[in-house]
Design a protein around this motif. Structure first.
Motif, mmCIF file in Angstrom:
data_model
loop_
_atom_site.group_PDB
_atom_site.id
_atom_site.type_symbol
_atom_site.label_atom_id
_atom_site.label_comp_id
_atom_site.label_asym_id
_atom_site.label_seq_id
_atom_site.Cartn_x
_atom_site.Cartn_y
_atom_site.Cartn_z
ATOM 1 N N GLN A 29 2.192 5.289 -3.465
ATOM 2 C CA GLN A 29 0.784 5.620 -3.854
ATOM 3 C C GLN A 29 0.625 6.050 -2.067
ATOM 4 O OE1 GLN A 29 -1.296 1.841 -2.970
ATOM 5 N NE2 GLN A 29 -3.497 2.881 -2.470
ATOM 6 N N SER B 102 -3.385 6.943 6.502
ATOM 7 C CA SER B 102 -3.899 7.862 6.708
ATOM 8 C C SER B 102 -3.535 9.075 7.783
ATOM 9 C CB SER B 102 -5.621 7.886 7.594
ATOM 10 O OG SER B 102 -5.408 6.788 8.235
ATOM 11 N N THR C 87 -11.756 5.333 0.234
ATOM 12 C CA THR C 87 -11.636 3.657 1.056
ATOM 13 C C THR C 87 -12.646 3.219 1.809
ATOM 14 O OG1 THR C 87 -10.173 3.508 2.561
ATOM 15 C CG2 THR C 87 -8.800 3.483 0.960
ATOM 16 N N GLU D 123 -10.376 7.949 5.663
ATOM 17 C CA GLU D 123 -10.546 8.038 4.678
ATOM 18 C C GLU D 123 -11.538 8.896 3.712
ATOM 19 O OE1 GLU D 123 -8.135 8.418 2.358
ATOM 20 O OE2 GLU D 123 -6.787 7.948 4.258
ATOM 21 N N SER E 242 -1.606 9.029 0.964
ATOM 22 C CA SER E 242 -3.214 8.731 1.280
ATOM 23 C C SER E 242 -3.898 10.081 0.877
ATOM 24 C CB SER E 242 -3.343 8.845 3.118
ATOM 25 O OG SER E 242 -3.890 9.644 3.826
ATOM 26 N N ALA E 243 -5.121 10.283 1.154
ATOM 27 C CA ALA E 243 -5.672 11.189 0.475
ATOM 28 C C ALA E 243 -5.684 12.605 1.203
ATOM 29 C CB ALA E 243 -7.176 11.137 0.530
ATOM 30 N N ASP F 237 0.458 4.383 1.971
ATOM 31 C CA ASP F 237 -1.156 5.416 2.011
ATOM 32 C C ASP F 237 -2.013 5.227 3.205
ATOM 33 O OD1 ASP F 237 -4.120 5.567 1.906
ATOM 34 O OD2 ASP F 237 -4.180 3.949 0.331
ATOM 35 N N PRO G 237 -5.421 9.448 -4.857
ATOM 36 C CA PRO G 237 -5.774 9.339 -3.791
ATOM 37 C C PRO G 237 -7.623 8.518 -4.380
ATOM 38 C CG PRO G 237 -4.708 10.189 -3.190
ATOM 39 C CD PRO G 237 -4.474 11.217 -4.792
ATOM 40 N N PRO H 87 -8.998 15.220 -2.105
ATOM 41 C CA PRO H 87 -7.444 14.989 -1.550
ATOM 42 C C PRO H 87 -6.368 16.553 -0.928
ATOM 43 C CG PRO H 87 -7.158 14.152 -3.435
ATOM 44 C CD PRO H 87 -8.443 14.896 -3.643
ATOM 45 N N ARG I 136 0.899 -1.109 0.095
ATOM 46 C CA ARG I 136 -0.045 0.171 0.135
ATOM 47 C C ARG I 136 0.816 1.512 0.011
ATOM 48 N NH1 ARG I 136 -3.550 0.414 4.851
ATOM 49 N NH2 ARG I 136 -4.202 2.207 3.475
#
Length: 352
Positions: free
Chosen positions: A279, A262, A307, A312, A281-282, A260, A304, A320, A257
């Motif tokens: 990758q 948070s 999920t 998220e 995280s938002a 990613d 992003p 994002p 991941r």
């Protein structure tokens, strides 16, 4: 009118009384019968400012030994001397010490008498940067909140060193000689409140194991780290600032991941070996990817997407959060893809 004025005077008097009491508590003013309030002695090698009676300044004086510390002292400055030892005797009466600065001396582990530091039951800040230490000193007082050991020769962390330091919030071990072998699975056990851990400029090839769960700032720049284990960040769910600049990270060495996670707000991966955009995280706000080997920016892959995690989904109320992106020093050719701005609507600065 007179009633109002009387009321205001009463309020001011009450406030002044409360303020005076709080100041007395904050500075721990002694009662007249307490002998220590009359102890204004000052070691001849040092300076005791009359306006700051709880401080003792002994820095830059070529001292080879620590002078006897008066009982009233809270703040002790001994940096930039020639001190080689920390014996117990000079601190016998210094039961109020909160702050000791012993940076830039010649202190070795053999020169620290056992119990010399642990007897200081109120000590909060200990600075031992730029000395000759080869391992983290122990035992240390349980009260300690910050331990600064940068630029020593530390290569060992004896088992149980941190076991009683539940109040420590900052541990600085940057610019030492730490190898992966210095860490056991329980090395950091006991550091329940640690928030900042700095191990930049060492000789690590792997991420340090089993970090304290409350770690928020993790600095590992200038090592030789090649990869990050799968689910590594599950152990540190609060990490917000992660610095891994100047390592040997490749895309193959990242978790499935990527980053990613948070909790991460600021991610620095400059001067590594990445060939693709990792990758993210938002919730990420700042991303440093400069001086890698990235050739292109495929927004459809890096943007992003929501999920199933509720946290998220909350981030996507405004999209994002990325506001700063650095990509210079890669193999990316301008112009910047327009869909990059479409995805990251909050971007304020892009360096390419």
């Amino acid at each position: 009118m007179e009633t109002t004025i009387s009321f205001l005077i009463c309020v001011l008097f009450t406030a002044d009384t409360a303020w005076t009491q709080s100041v007395r508590q904050a500075y721990d003013v002694y009662e007249p019968e307490d002998w220590s309030v009359h102890d204004f002695s000052c070691p001849r090698e040092c300076f005791c400012p009359p306006s700051f009676p709880t401080a003792l300044y002994c820095e830059n004086r070529g001292l080879k030994e620590i002078p006897p510390i008066p009982a009233r002292i809270w703040y002790l400055y001994l940096e930039n001397n020639l001190i080689e030892t920390i014996p117990e005797k000079p601190f016998v009466n210094a039961t109020q010490l909160r702050w000791i600065n012993l940076n830039k001396n010649k202190i070795t582990n053999y020169g620290i008498e056992k119990g010399a530091l642990s007897q200081l039951k109120k000590l909060l800040f200990l600075f031992l940067e730029d000395n000759e230490l080869e391992e983290v000193p122990s035992p240390l007082p349980r009260s300690l909140e910050q331990l600064q050991l940068a630029r020593n020769k530390v290569s060992r962390i004896p088992q149980g060193t941190f076991s009683n330091l539940e109040n420590l919030t900052l541990l600085d071990l940057q610019h030492n000689k730490l190898l992966d072998s210095a860490f056991q699975r329980d090395t950091f056990k006991g550091l329940k409140n640690l928030m900042q851990l700095n191990m930049a400029k060492n000789a690590l090839r792997n991420m340090p194991p089993r970090l304290p769960a409350n770690t928020m700032q993790l600095f590992l720049d200038n090592n030789s780290i090649e990869g990050i284990p799968e689910n590594y960040f599950n152990v540190i769910p609060k990490v917000a600032f992660l610095r891994l600049n100047h390592n040997k990270l490749s895309n193959a060495g990242l978790p499935s991941r990527g980053f990613d996670v948070s909790s991460i707000l600021d991610l620095q991966l400059s001067h590594n070996r990445l060939t693709k955009f990792p990758q993210i995280s938002a919730r990420l706000q700042h991303l440093h990817l400069d001086h890698n080997k990235i050739r292109s920016v495929n927004v459809s892959l890096i943007c992003p997407t929501p999920t199933t995690l509720h946290a998220e989904q909350d981030a996507f109320i405004h999209g994002p959060q990325l506001s700063y992106l650095r990509l210079d020093g890669n193999e990316i050719q301008p112009p910047i893809p327009m869909d990059l701005m479409t995805c990251f609507k909050l971007l304020q600065a892009v360096i390419i």
